[in-house]
Design a protein around this motif. Structure first.
Motif, PDB file in Angstrom:
ATOM      1  N   THR A  24       0.827  -1.206   0.000  1.00 51.57           N
ATOM      2  CA  THR A  24       0.000   0.000   0.000  1.00 51.57           C
ATOM      3  C   THR A  24       0.861   1.256   0.000  1.00 51.57           C
ATOM      4  O   THR A  24       1.843   1.340   0.738  1.00 51.57           O
ATOM      5  N   GLU A  50       1.855   4.920  -8.172  1.00 53.54           N
ATOM      6  CA  GLU A  50       1.545   3.778  -7.304  1.00 53.54           C
ATOM      7  C   GLU A  50       0.701   4.162  -6.096  1.00 53.54           C
ATOM      8  O   GLU A  50       0.265   3.288  -5.339  1.00 53.54           O
ATOM      9  N   SER A  52      -2.288   4.724  -3.922  1.00 54.91           N
ATOM     10  CA  SER A  52      -3.628   4.146  -4.012  1.00 54.91           C
ATOM     11  C   SER A  52      -4.695   4.985  -3.325  1.00 54.91           C
ATOM     12  O   SER A  52      -5.874   4.644  -3.361  1.00 54.91           O
ATOM     13  N   VAL A  76      -6.458   9.023  -8.861  1.00 54.26           N
ATOM     14  CA  VAL A  76      -6.266   8.478  -7.520  1.00 54.26           C
ATOM     15  C   VAL A  76      -7.470   8.818  -6.642  1.00 54.26           C
ATOM     16  O   VAL A  76      -8.000   9.924  -6.700  1.00 54.26           O
TER      17      VAL A  76
END
Length: 264
Positions: A24, A50, A52, A76
């Protein structure tokens, strides 16, 4: 890869925090321009694509300046409580409904392998809140933008492995400085920002056996200095019997340069 973080930027000109695990990657606030945020991610060798989710603490511009840009550019998801959404909707531009999520105060959300607990603070915003991150028995706290640290807050944030803790101003520098009295009164109030000394007194009540590092954050560029903040906090904590530098370490943050990646 264990729980880790970087204070990307911290101060009155903009605030952002990266928090990650193996699974995460999260961003707390995006208080600098989209371009600046992208540059900060490059500085820590992380890919902003990346991320999240972006967790929002409150709607003040030094916490959401780049929020809309990043949300639209990278699709996002954004998480904030209902009152904060209402207060910032007109400030961040159009965000697709499928990217807007509610994360209410005093609740816990699971993001992959990272558990995030929200808690309220005392600041002149719609419903300001900050976060405690839990992962594999580790506890990491970020708390800034509060006029004081209540017993309720202390109970939630106590005995964390690491802290990002507001140390906004030196009281005498603020009182003697150039700000108009209305601004000084706001900063000194219960919905303003904590001073170096008050921050240290709150730290003394929450530092535990697990605590390894404390990062002094959201320093005023006009009413504080890094070394002064560190000295003031150290003196107050040592007066309470703590061995700063032995029991735990104190670190700076910067309004423009990210800290090194820190593993909790």
């Amino acid at each position: 890869m264990s729980l880790h973080f970087s204070v990307l930027a911290s101060g009155s000109t903009g605030n952002a925090l990266y928090v990650g695990t193996e699974q995460t990657k999260l961003l707390v606030d995006a208080g600098l321009s989209g371009k600046a945020m992208e540059s900060l991610f490059k500085d820590i060798n992380r890919d902003i694509k990346e991320v999240s989710g972006i967790l929002v603490t409150h709607e003040h511009s030094d916490h959401i300046k780049g929020l809309g840009v990043l949300a639209r550019r990278y699709q996002v998801p954004i998480y904030a409580n209902e009152k904060t959404w209402k207060a910032m909707n007109h400030l961040i531009g159009d965000i697709p409904t499928e990217q807007k999520f509610i994360f209410n105060m005093e609740t816990t959300h699971q993001f992959g392998d990272l558990e995030v607990e929200s808690f309220g603070v005392s600041h002149d915003a719609a419903e300001p809140m900050f976060y405690v991150f839990h992962h594999n028995g580790k506890k990491f706290v970020t708390i800034t933008d509060t006029g004081y640290v209540s017993d309720r807050m202390k109970g939630i944030i106590s005995n964390a492995d690491m802290y990002i803790f507001e140390s906004n101003h030196d009281v005498e520098m603020l009182r003697m400085g150039k700000y108009p009295w209305s601004i000084k009164r706001r900063i000194l109030s219960d919905v303003g920002h904590v001073s170096n000394e008050d921050a240290a007194l709150a730290m003394a009540d929450v530092i535990g056996d697990k605590t390894q590092r404390i990062y002094l954050a959201h320093l005023s560029q006009d009413n504080n200095m890094k070394e002064l903040a560190k000295m003031s906090v150290t003196q107050t904590l040592e007066g309470k019997g703590f061995e700063v530098g032995t029991q735990f370490a104190l670190h700076h943050t910067d309004p423009q340069k990210p800290t090194d990646i820190v593993y909790v």
